[in-house]
Scaffold this motif. Structure first.
Motif, PDB file in Angstrom:
ATOM      1  N   ARG A 310     -51.199  -7.003  60.918  1.00 49.31           N
ATOM      2  CA  ARG A 310     -49.789  -7.296  60.664  1.00 49.31           C
ATOM      3  C   ARG A 310     -49.658  -8.785  60.328  1.00 49.31           C
ATOM      4  O   ARG A 310     -50.143  -9.638  61.068  1.00 49.31           O
ATOM      5  CB  ARG A 310     -48.943  -6.939  61.890  1.00 49.31           C
ATOM      6  N   LEU A 311     -48.997  -9.068  59.214  1.00 53.89           N
ATOM      7  CA  LEU A 311     -48.818 -10.443  58.773  1.00 53.89           C
ATOM      8  C   LEU A 311     -47.520 -11.021  59.311  1.00 53.89           C
ATOM      9  O   LEU A 311     -46.550 -10.302  59.558  1.00 53.89           O
ATOM     10  CB  LEU A 311     -48.824 -10.508  57.244  1.00 53.89           C
ATOM     11  N   SER A 312     -47.503 -12.346  59.444  1.00 53.09           N
ATOM     12  CA  SER A 312     -46.287 -13.029  59.883  1.00 53.09           C
ATOM     13  C   SER A 312     -45.398 -13.292  58.680  1.00 53.09           C
ATOM     14  O   SER A 312     -45.860 -13.886  57.690  1.00 53.09           O
ATOM     15  CB  SER A 312     -46.640 -14.365  60.545  1.00 53.09           C
ATOM     16  N   PRO A 313     -44.143 -12.876  58.715  1.00 55.43           N
ATOM     17  CA  PRO A 313     -43.260 -13.112  57.561  1.00 55.43           C
ATOM     18  C   PRO A 313     -42.977 -14.594  57.383  1.00 55.43           C
ATOM     19  O   PRO A 313     -42.657 -15.293  58.354  1.00 55.43           O
ATOM     20  CB  PRO A 313     -41.990 -12.338  57.920  1.00 55.43           C
ATOM     21  N   LYS A 376     -40.594  -4.949  57.192  1.00 55.54           N
ATOM     22  CA  LYS A 376     -39.707  -4.793  56.049  1.00 55.54           C
ATOM     23  C   LYS A 376     -38.415  -5.578  56.244  1.00 55.54           C
ATOM     24  O   LYS A 376     -37.896  -6.203  55.313  1.00 55.54           O
ATOM     25  CB  LYS A 376     -39.406  -3.309  55.840  1.00 55.54           C
ATOM     26  N   ASP A 377     -37.896  -5.535  57.471  1.00 52.78           N
ATOM     27  CA  ASP A 377     -36.624  -6.215  57.744  1.00 52.78           C
ATOM     28  C   ASP A 377     -36.748  -7.732  57.625  1.00 52.78           C
ATOM     29  O   ASP A 377     -35.753  -8.417  57.365  1.00 52.78           O
ATOM     30  CB  ASP A 377     -36.136  -5.863  59.154  1.00 52.78           C
ATOM     31  N   TYR A 383     -37.310  -9.579  47.486  1.00 44.18           N
ATOM     32  CA  TYR A 383     -38.758  -9.744  47.357  1.00 44.18           C
ATOM     33  C   TYR A 383     -39.534  -8.468  47.634  1.00 44.18           C
ATOM     34  O   TYR A 383     -40.771  -8.454  47.514  1.00 44.18           O
ATOM     35  CB  TYR A 383     -39.254 -10.838  48.316  1.00 44.18           C
ATOM     36  N   HIS A 384     -38.857  -7.393  48.048  1.00 43.11           N
ATOM     37  CA  HIS A 384     -39.545  -6.166  48.444  1.00 43.11           C
ATOM     38  C   HIS A 384     -40.485  -5.656  47.360  1.00 43.11           C
ATOM     39  O   HIS A 384     -41.645  -5.312  47.626  1.00 43.11           O
ATOM     40  CB  HIS A 384     -38.534  -5.075  48.795  1.00 43.11           C
ATOM     41  N   VAL A 396     -43.285  -2.232  56.520  1.00 44.63           N
ATOM     42  CA  VAL A 396     -43.133  -1.251  57.593  1.00 44.63           C
ATOM     43  C   VAL A 396     -41.813  -1.465  58.322  1.00 44.63           C
ATOM     44  O   VAL A 396     -41.354  -2.594  58.498  1.00 44.63           O
ATOM     45  CB  VAL A 396     -44.309  -1.322  58.595  1.00 44.63           C
ATOM     46  N   ASP A 397     -41.213  -0.375  58.719  1.00 48.80           N
ATOM     47  CA  ASP A 397     -39.992  -0.430  59.515  1.00 48.80           C
ATOM     48  C   ASP A 397     -40.350  -0.767  60.956  1.00 48.80           C
ATOM     49  O   ASP A 397     -41.278  -0.183  61.536  1.00 48.80           O
ATOM     50  CB  ASP A 397     -39.259   0.911  59.473  1.00 48.80           C
TER      51      ASP A 397
END
Length: 400
Positions: A310-313, A376-377, A383-384, A396-397
């Motif tokens: 999981r990446l950090s936004p 995703k949020d 940018y999606h 991902v939700d």
């Protein structure tokens, strides 16, 4: 399945070779550049990467009956000789195509940020549109670039079938594109040889402020001609990224000093692609032996822990290019690879080849972008599409 009495020799940089082939017999590993004919006198199957040249000089008089190359390209393999000798051959087409596409996308975003431009302002010329080039074309297009595709063999095949196709001439690409990404095999004969395809004349034809990216084979570009171009007062190539070089593992030091991104032939080195290559060779070898495959790489490819990929936004206020670069860099840090290779210039010349090879052998485990995810949020809705289709990072939700 009972252990067979086969002897296997594999390049030490082929991941999981012992696990895959161990059930078929005994497995030895050696550095690919060190494999010699004397090492093969009791070997039934040889598995290599691109650094081992396979032909009569290596194999004549040995019992080797199967050769596998864990690579997309096959220019290091004398396939005609193997066929004449009755030696079976398999390679791994498309195994690391996503890995290379990740790398090119990461390079393009890095160069866009460095030059304070946008990929939407670039016309990308993709030279070679097979498994890798076609992926790069789709992803750069998804990131906003206009894309031109050049592939004479594919164009000729389509013409023979009377089908429309997207391919244009190389001259057209040179006239219109200001981002060139090379994805051709290395060939010296035939109707479309690619050795020094980008020689001094063609480099001189490039548009002003062109970015030149090569992740295919080093000799597709005349390295001396490129070095001269980059040292010129007003070079038309304003950004260069080379992952492959002539005379590996000792690329030209002057060229190394003048490129913007220099990496040690690792674009295709994502762990997923390398393991995919091992798996493809294992299945081909089992087919050759007429036995059912029993080994699977699934356990090795599973994340070490939940959320490990999981990446950090990044900060949602960042401009698009900076945002996408910050996200991509977490999965594929081409700048870090560049800085590691640049240190070779501080090494005595007679030790540089070993340093280059060591960088490849000890390359940090990198996973393909498609294996990573981000909330995703946390990604701005605007940018999606760029994240999903350009980077191919999964949105991902969050579980509430």
């Amino acid at each position: 399945m009972p252990t067979l009495s086969l002897s296997v020799l594999a390049d030490e940089n082929i991941p999981l070779a012992s696990e895959a082939f161990g059930s078929l017999g005994t497995v030895q590993t050696l550095p690919g550049r060190a494999i010699e004919r004397a090492d093969l006198m009791d070997i039934d199957a040889l598995f290599v990467r691109s650094v081992t040249t396979v032909g009569p000089e290596l194999l004549s008089g040995t019992p080797v009956r199967f050769v596998g190359s864990a690579t997309i390209g096959t220019d290091h393999i004398d396939q005609e000789w193997l066929q004449n000798e009755g030696i079976a051959f398999a390679h791994a087409p498309a195994s690391n195509a996503d890995s290379v596409a990740d790398y090119v996308v990461a390079i393009a975003l890095h160069l866009a940020l460095k030059t304070d431009t946008s990929l939407a302002d670039r016309t990308a010329g993709i030279i070679g549109c097979g498994n890798t080039g076609s992926r790069v074309a789709a992803r750069l297009r998804a990131l906003g670039a206009n894309v031109l595709q050049n592939d004479p063999p594919l164009a000729e095949e389509a013409d023979k079938r009377g089908e429309d196709h997207p391919y244009v001439s190389l001259d057209h690409v040179l006239e219109k594109a200001n981002l060139i990404s090379l994805h051709t095999p290395l060939t010296t004969h035939g109707p479309h040889p690619t050795h020094h395809l980008f020689n001094g004349d063609r480099i001189g034809q490039l548009q002003k402020e062109t970015w030149l990216i090569n992740t295919s084979r080093g000799a597709v570009i005349d390295n001396q001609a490129l070095s001269s171009c980059l040292r010129a007062p007003r070079a038309n190539v304003t950004a260069t990224a080379l992952d492959v070089w002539e005379n590996e593992p000792t690329p030209d030091a002057e060229l190394l000093r003048h490129v913007d991104l220099s990496t040690p032939h690792v674009a295709g080195y994502a762990f997923d692609g390398k393991v995919r290559g091992t798996s493809m060779l294992y299945h081909a070898f089992c087919e050759f032996l007429d036995i059912e495959p029993a080994w699977s790489p699934d356990a090795a490819l599973a994340p070490a822990r939940l959320g490990a990929l999981r990446l950090s936004p990044p900060d949602a206020r960042l401009p698009r290019t900076e945002y996408l670069d910050a996200l991509a860099r977490q999965a594929c840090d081409v700048a870090a690879d560049h800085h590691r290779l640049q240190k070779v210039l501080d090494v005595p010349p007679d030790e540089r080849g070993a340093y280059f090879s060591r960088l490849r052998k000890t390359y940090p485990k990198r996973r393909e972008m498609q294996m990573h995810s981000v909330s995703k949020d946390a990604v701005p809705e605007a940018y999606h599409e760029f994240v999903r289709d350009g980077l191919q990072i999964t949105l991902v939700d969050d579980v509430r």
